[in-house]
Scaffold this motif. Structure first.
Motif, PDB file in Angstrom:
ATOM      1  N   LYS A  40      10.647  -3.590  36.263  1.00  0.00           N
ATOM      2  CA  LYS A  40      11.089  -2.321  34.952  1.00  0.00           C
ATOM      3  C   LYS A  40      10.000  -2.364  33.479  1.00  0.00           C
ATOM      4  CE  LYS A  40      14.292   0.569  33.045  1.00  0.00           C
ATOM      5  NZ  LYS A  40      16.230   1.020  33.125  1.00  0.00           N
ATOM      6  N   LYS A  42       9.582  -0.890  29.576  1.00  0.00           N
ATOM      7  CA  LYS A  42      10.273   0.067  28.951  1.00  0.00           C
ATOM      8  C   LYS A  42       8.982   0.122  27.200  1.00  0.00           C
ATOM      9  CE  LYS A  42      14.080  -2.077  29.011  1.00  0.00           C
ATOM     10  NZ  LYS A  42      15.906  -2.253  28.783  1.00  0.00           N
ATOM     11  N   ILE A  55       8.547   1.940  37.186  1.00  0.00           N
ATOM     12  CA  ILE A  55       9.330   0.514  37.987  1.00  0.00           C
ATOM     13  C   ILE A  55       9.127   0.846  39.358  1.00  0.00           C
ATOM     14  CG2 ILE A  55      11.773   1.481  37.256  1.00  0.00           C
ATOM     15  CD1 ILE A  55      12.322   2.712  39.707  1.00  0.00           C
ATOM     16  N   THR A 103      17.729   0.237  40.917  1.00  0.00           N
ATOM     17  CA  THR A 103      18.975   0.801  39.494  1.00  0.00           C
ATOM     18  C   THR A 103      19.077  -0.345  39.240  1.00  0.00           C
ATOM     19  OG1 THR A 103      20.510  -1.136  40.421  1.00  0.00           O
ATOM     20  CG2 THR A 103      20.666   1.051  41.746  1.00  0.00           C
ATOM     21  N   SER A 104      19.465   0.540  37.578  1.00  0.00           N
ATOM     22  CA  SER A 104      19.489   0.397  35.759  1.00  0.00           C
ATOM     23  C   SER A 104      20.286  -0.956  36.548  1.00  0.00           C
ATOM     24  CB  SER A 104      19.564   0.740  35.666  1.00  0.00           C
ATOM     25  OG  SER A 104      18.849   2.321  35.644  1.00  0.00           O
ATOM     26  N   SER A 108      19.977  -5.873  34.541  1.00  0.00           N
ATOM     27  CA  SER A 108      21.656  -6.228  33.520  1.00  0.00           C
ATOM     28  C   SER A 108      22.025  -7.956  33.334  1.00  0.00           C
ATOM     29  CB  SER A 108      22.181  -5.359  33.869  1.00  0.00           C
ATOM     30  OG  SER A 108      23.262  -5.373  32.856  1.00  0.00           O
ATOM     31  N   GLU A 201      17.857  -0.168  22.206  1.00  0.00           N
ATOM     32  CA  GLU A 201      18.296   0.665  24.123  1.00  0.00           C
ATOM     33  C   GLU A 201      18.395  -1.087  24.791  1.00  0.00           C
ATOM     34  OE1 GLU A 201      13.787   1.601  25.139  1.00  0.00           O
ATOM     35  OE2 GLU A 201      14.221   3.641  23.683  1.00  0.00           O
ATOM     36  N   GLU A 205      20.894  -0.890  27.596  1.00  0.00           N
ATOM     37  CA  GLU A 205      20.652  -1.246  29.517  1.00  0.00           C
ATOM     38  C   GLU A 205      22.234  -2.251  29.239  1.00  0.00           C
ATOM     39  OE1 GLU A 205      18.963  -0.426  30.962  1.00  0.00           O
ATOM     40  OE2 GLU A 205      17.815   0.704  30.206  1.00  0.00           O
ATOM     41  N   GLU A 208      25.684   0.088  29.331  1.00  0.00           N
ATOM     42  CA  GLU A 208      25.656   1.040  30.649  1.00  0.00           C
ATOM     43  C   GLU A 208      26.502   0.537  31.630  1.00  0.00           C
ATOM     44  OE1 GLU A 208      22.439   3.568  30.426  1.00  0.00           O
ATOM     45  OE2 GLU A 208      23.050   4.560  29.116  1.00  0.00           O
ATOM     46  N   PRO A 209      25.275  -0.744  32.292  1.00  0.00           N
ATOM     47  CA  PRO A 209      26.119  -1.452  33.909  1.00  0.00           C
ATOM     48  C   PRO A 209      27.677  -1.583  33.176  1.00  0.00           C
ATOM     49  CG  PRO A 209      23.319  -1.589  32.580  1.00  0.00           C
ATOM     50  CD  PRO A 209      24.037  -1.476  31.983  1.00  0.00           C
TER      51      PRO A 209
END
Length: 293
Positions: A40, A42, A55, A103-104, A108, A201, A205, A208-209
């Motif tokens: 990924k 960023k 990605i 997925t994000s 994580s 950011e 990341e 959020e998970p």
């Protein structure tokens, strides 16, 4: 397992900078492992750059490539230096994973998986055969001495003798110390802002998970509690029905007992007992016999 999952070439993103023109560069990623690896990309300035694809999945010992396009800029950065950064995250994924399944949460660190992270810095280079540029209030302006020298060469030789491109730092060397300090302060502020944005950011990341996981757990608990409440409500309804049926059976038994009692009382009132009849008969016979004597 090796600590470096990907081989990245090049390690710097070099863009040919021209005002109001886009510039692109490509980065090649090589999978150094014997497993599937997801990556990924960023950046600290997502509105300034376009990454395609950002990605992807790389098969064992295979390579993949993504392209970064810098949008057209109206103003040149101070000292022709750029503090933007890119972060490439990579991690192992199960065999056969596709790009659509990324997925994000895969990237994580809260999941406990190993996440390899590599930072790439941005380097701006002057376009070939371009005139020497000087910063002027944030915009690049042509050096007047360059035009004079150019006209002189044209007058003498009849051709344009264009000097090779030079680093902007050389042109700024003659600036006043006060202006240099202002530029340095601006660069430091921009660098701190970029780092803060990167940290924000990264924190996003990570958070959020965790929030999604907590929400899913709470949703699962609520669903379980709702199921238990429904089961309890069903049990209570069943018990109420059983209690009502027992009460009805009890009332029915009472009614039947009352009917039997009434029937037994009627039988006693209608006839005489057999023993009484036999006793009266015997007494009558005895009395008759005595009378005949």
């Amino acid at each position: 397992m090796t600590s470096e999952l990907l081989e990245i070439q090049p390690r710097e993103l070099k863009f040919t900078f021209e005002l109001k023109k886009q510039s692109s560069c490509s980065v090649q990623l090589g999978n150094r492992s014997d497993q599937y690896v997801a990556f990924k990309v960023k950046t600290t300035s997502p509105k300034k750059y376009c990454v395609r694809p950002n990605i992807g999945i790389i098969k064992p010992k295979a390579t993949s490539e993504f392209t970064v396009t810098m949008q057209a800029q109206k103003v040149a950065p101070p000292d022709f230096l750029c503090k933007d950064k890119f972060l490439i995250q990579s991690t192992y994924v199960p065999f056969g994973t596709t790009d659509e399944e990324i997925t994000s949460g895969m990237f994580s660190k809260e999941s406990g998986k190993y996440i390899d992270e590599k930072k790439l810095r941005v380097v701006l280079i002057s376009p070939p055969h371009s005139p020497v540029l000087l910063p002027n209030n944030g915009e690049l302006k042509k050096d007047p001495s360059y035009d004079a020298a150019l006209h002189k060469d044209i007058a003498q030789n009849g051709i344009e003798n264009i000097p090779p491109p030079q680093r902007l730092e050389e042109d700024v060397a003659g600036c006043p110390a006060k202006d240099i300090e202002v530029l340095k302060a601006a660069k430091d502020a921009e660098s701190r802002q970029a780092d803060d944005k990167m940290n924000l950011e990264s924190a996003k990341e990570l958070v959020e998970p965790k929030l999604i996981k907590d929400f899913e757990e709470l949703k699962s608990k609520l669903h379980l509690m709702d199921s238990k409440l429904r089961e309890a409500d069903h049990t209570i309804t069943k018990l109420i029905d059983e209690r009502s049926a027992a009460i009805r059976e009890k009332d029915l038994l009472k009614h039947e007992v009352e009917l039997l009692r009434r029937k037994s009382m009627k039988r006693v009132q209608v006839g005489f007992p057999l023993l009484y009849v036999c006793t009266v008969a015997l007494i009558s016979l005895a009395f008759g016999y005595l009378l005949h004597l």
